[in-house]
Design an enzyme around this catalytic site. Sequence first.
Site: not given
Length: 266
Positions: A70, A109, A124
Amino acid sequence: MDQAGIEKYMERIHYSGDRAMNMDMLKKIHQLHPEYIPFENIDSYTGTVPSLDPENIFRKLVIQSRGGYCYEQNLLLRDVLTCLGFKVELRLARVLWKKEGDSSSPKSHLLLTAEIEGQNYLIDCGFGVVTLTAPLLLNDEEPQQTPNGLFKISRKDSFYTLWTENDRWFPIYRFVLEPIEPVDLEVMNWYVATHPGSMFKNNLVFSKVDHKARYTYNDNRLNIRWNNGGKESVSIENNMQLFEILKDTFGVTENAIEILKNNTGN
């Protein structure tokens, strides 16, 4: 990132079309990015903490045709969108995916929010198994359709929760719209890559999503969830089979596979 970098990125994700700063362009980028830049944790799995330096991320994910997790995925996307003229902010979220009850987790995250045409959106491309393939409108609790599934964002006080639908609604992560500092990312990146209990330290994980399905490798299984609702699961019996699916399904390069071979004794 300069214009030459933008062109290399667009080539990497196979983007063609209008370059106007609008929702159509953002939607196309958001759908193509997780199709051609896979989620993967080869570095942390083989004992390397991934670099968060923008030039290193660009070199790895774009020039070397690697993937990342991420922090790398969304930092690259932030730099691209900012260069294209979008107003983008970094946010950290507490992961709720597959957590028991009210169990908590650190803010591990990284996601993005962007203001576009007076509206705020969640962006995202880095959550692996349920990575978004379209921006989602904040402050709208109605379900939102994406090319790869139905999602919604609920809000309670200042907390937003992202959900996905699969027979019933499952929470993915919770976040607030507060600014974060680079040191926050450095600490969490080191934690995720090195902590003995981290899944990215102990397990090899790959994921990608295209217009047909979601593909995930974990625990020696390749799982495919087709957009029509069908599911397929394949047991990976040996390293030869593993390396074949990494190349054929996830587009992993020979150089990346050599890193796996050299650092895991395979």
